[in-house]
Design a protein around this motif. Structure first.
Motif, mmCIF file in Angstrom:
data_model
loop_
_atom_site.group_PDB
_atom_site.id
_atom_site.type_symbol
_atom_site.label_atom_id
_atom_site.label_comp_id
_atom_site.label_asym_id
_atom_site.label_seq_id
_atom_site.Cartn_x
_atom_site.Cartn_y
_atom_site.Cartn_z
ATOM 1 N N ILE A 16 68.356 -71.701 5.505
ATOM 2 C CA ILE A 16 69.413 -72.328 4.634
ATOM 3 C C ILE A 16 70.847 -72.082 5.158
ATOM 4 O O ILE A 16 71.147 -71.056 5.296
ATOM 5 C CB ILE A 16 69.310 -72.099 3.171
ATOM 6 N N GLU A 17 71.452 -73.300 5.354
ATOM 7 C CA GLU A 17 73.115 -72.902 5.927
ATOM 8 C C GLU A 17 73.936 -73.749 4.977
ATOM 9 O O GLU A 17 73.234 -74.530 4.044
ATOM 10 C CB GLU A 17 73.077 -73.574 7.297
ATOM 11 N N PRO A 18 75.292 -73.589 4.824
ATOM 12 C CA PRO A 18 76.128 -74.151 3.917
ATOM 13 C C PRO A 18 75.872 -75.622 4.016
ATOM 14 O O PRO A 18 75.889 -76.156 2.888
ATOM 15 C CB PRO A 18 77.414 -73.819 4.511
ATOM 16 N N LEU A 21 69.478 -77.854 6.300
ATOM 17 C CA LEU A 21 68.257 -76.978 5.758
ATOM 18 C C LEU A 21 67.238 -77.259 7.034
ATOM 19 O O LEU A 21 66.958 -78.102 7.455
ATOM 20 C CB LEU A 21 67.625 -77.823 4.612
ATOM 21 N N GLN A 22 66.604 -76.077 7.497
ATOM 22 C CA GLN A 22 65.614 -76.056 8.393
ATOM 23 C C GLN A 22 64.366 -75.702 7.775
ATOM 24 O O GLN A 22 64.135 -74.766 7.244
ATOM 25 C CB GLN A 22 65.966 -75.302 9.557
ATOM 26 N N PHE A 23 63.325 -76.483 8.046
ATOM 27 C CA PHE A 23 61.978 -76.422 7.443
ATOM 28 C C PHE A 23 60.846 -76.723 8.290
ATOM 29 O O PHE A 23 61.162 -77.401 9.273
ATOM 30 C CB PHE A 23 61.829 -77.035 6.064
ATOM 31 N N SER A 24 59.839 -76.304 8.163
ATOM 32 C CA SER A 24 58.643 -76.501 9.074
ATOM 33 C C SER A 24 57.354 -76.838 8.388
ATOM 34 O O SER A 24 57.420 -76.626 7.000
ATOM 35 C CB SER A 24 58.585 -75.312 9.905
ATOM 36 N N TRP A 25 56.382 -77.290 9.251
ATOM 37 C CA TRP A 25 55.050 -77.735 8.453
ATOM 38 C C TRP A 25 54.127 -77.811 9.615
ATOM 39 O O TRP A 25 54.596 -77.786 10.652
ATOM 40 C CB TRP A 25 55.397 -79.066 7.806
ATOM 41 N N SER A 85 58.882 -79.090 12.992
ATOM 42 C CA SER A 85 60.254 -78.686 12.194
ATOM 43 C C SER A 85 61.284 -79.602 12.201
ATOM 44 O O SER A 85 61.062 -80.469 13.186
ATOM 45 C CB SER A 85 60.728 -77.060 12.689
ATOM 46 N N CYS A 86 62.083 -79.411 11.478
ATOM 47 C CA CYS A 86 63.237 -80.388 11.281
ATOM 48 C C CYS A 86 64.246 -79.872 10.464
ATOM 49 O O CYS A 86 64.170 -78.988 9.603
ATOM 50 C CB CYS A 86 62.586 -81.638 10.134
ATOM 51 N N LYS A 87 65.494 -80.224 11.063
ATOM 52 C CA LYS A 87 66.798 -79.635 10.531
ATOM 53 C C LYS A 87 67.633 -80.857 9.871
ATOM 54 O O LYS A 87 68.012 -81.685 10.497
ATOM 55 C CB LYS A 87 67.740 -78.854 11.635
ATOM 56 N N VAL A 101 57.365 -84.661 3.519
ATOM 57 C CA VAL A 101 57.126 -85.072 4.905
ATOM 58 C C VAL A 101 55.672 -85.694 4.734
ATOM 59 O O VAL A 101 54.567 -85.194 3.706
ATOM 60 C CB VAL A 101 57.165 -83.720 5.515
ATOM 61 N N ARG A 102 55.290 -86.643 5.558
ATOM 62 C CA ARG A 102 53.936 -87.005 5.773
ATOM 63 C C ARG A 102 53.771 -87.307 7.203
ATOM 64 O O ARG A 102 54.726 -87.906 7.861
ATOM 65 C CB ARG A 102 53.795 -88.091 4.758
#
Length: 113
Positions: A16-18, A21-25, A85-87, A101-102
Motif C-alpha cells: 500500500i502506497e499513499p 495499491l499493489q495486489f496479487s492473485w 499482480s496489478c498495481k 478480480v476475475r
C-alpha cells in the motif's frame, strides 16, 4: 467448447502506497479447457457511510454500482494457471476502496474473487 475460468485464489494486498495499491492473485486453471486468457480487475472508492451499510464491500461493485467502477484487463500467459499482480495508481490516500478480480476466456467470465 472452453469452460469459464475458475475463481481467483490467494488474493492479497502486497503493498500500500499513499496513491497506489499493489495486489496479487492466482488463477489455478485445471486444464486448457478453462485456461484464463485475461483477468479483469474492477475497483471504486467506497464512502464511509456505504461501508457501514454494506455487509460485504464486494456487493458495492455489483449491479448498478458497476457503472461507478474503474477497470482494467491484465493479459495472462499461455500456460495453464499462473500468478498475477496489478498495481492500481492514482488512488486517494486514507480512502477505502473495493476491488475485485476475475478470469475471462472464450468460455465466458469466471466468478469474482
Amino acid at each position: 467448447q472452453p469452460l469459464p475460468p475458475p475463481l481467483p485464489s490467494n488474493v492479497g494486498v502486497d503493498r500500500i502506497e499513499p496513491d497506489a495499491l499493489q495486489f496479487s492473485w492466482s488463477m489455478r486453471d485445471e486444464a486448457e479447457m478453462n485456461a484464463t486468457s485475461v483477468c479483469e480487475v474492477v475497483w471504486r472508492e467506497v464512502g464511509k457511510e456505504e461501508a457501514e451499510e454494506a455487509p460485504a464491500l464486494a456487493g458495492l461493485l455489483d449491479g448498478e454500482n458497476r457503472d461507478k467502477c474503474s477497470s482494467k484487463e491484465i493479459p495472462c500467459s499461455d500456460e495453464v494457471g499462473g500468478d498475477y499482480s496489478c498495481k492500481l495508481i492514482g488512488l486517494m490516500a486514507d480512502t477505502l476502496y473495493a476491488v475485485q478480480v476475475r478470469g475471462k476466456n472464450g468460455g465466458g467470465e469466471g466468478a469474482w474473487g
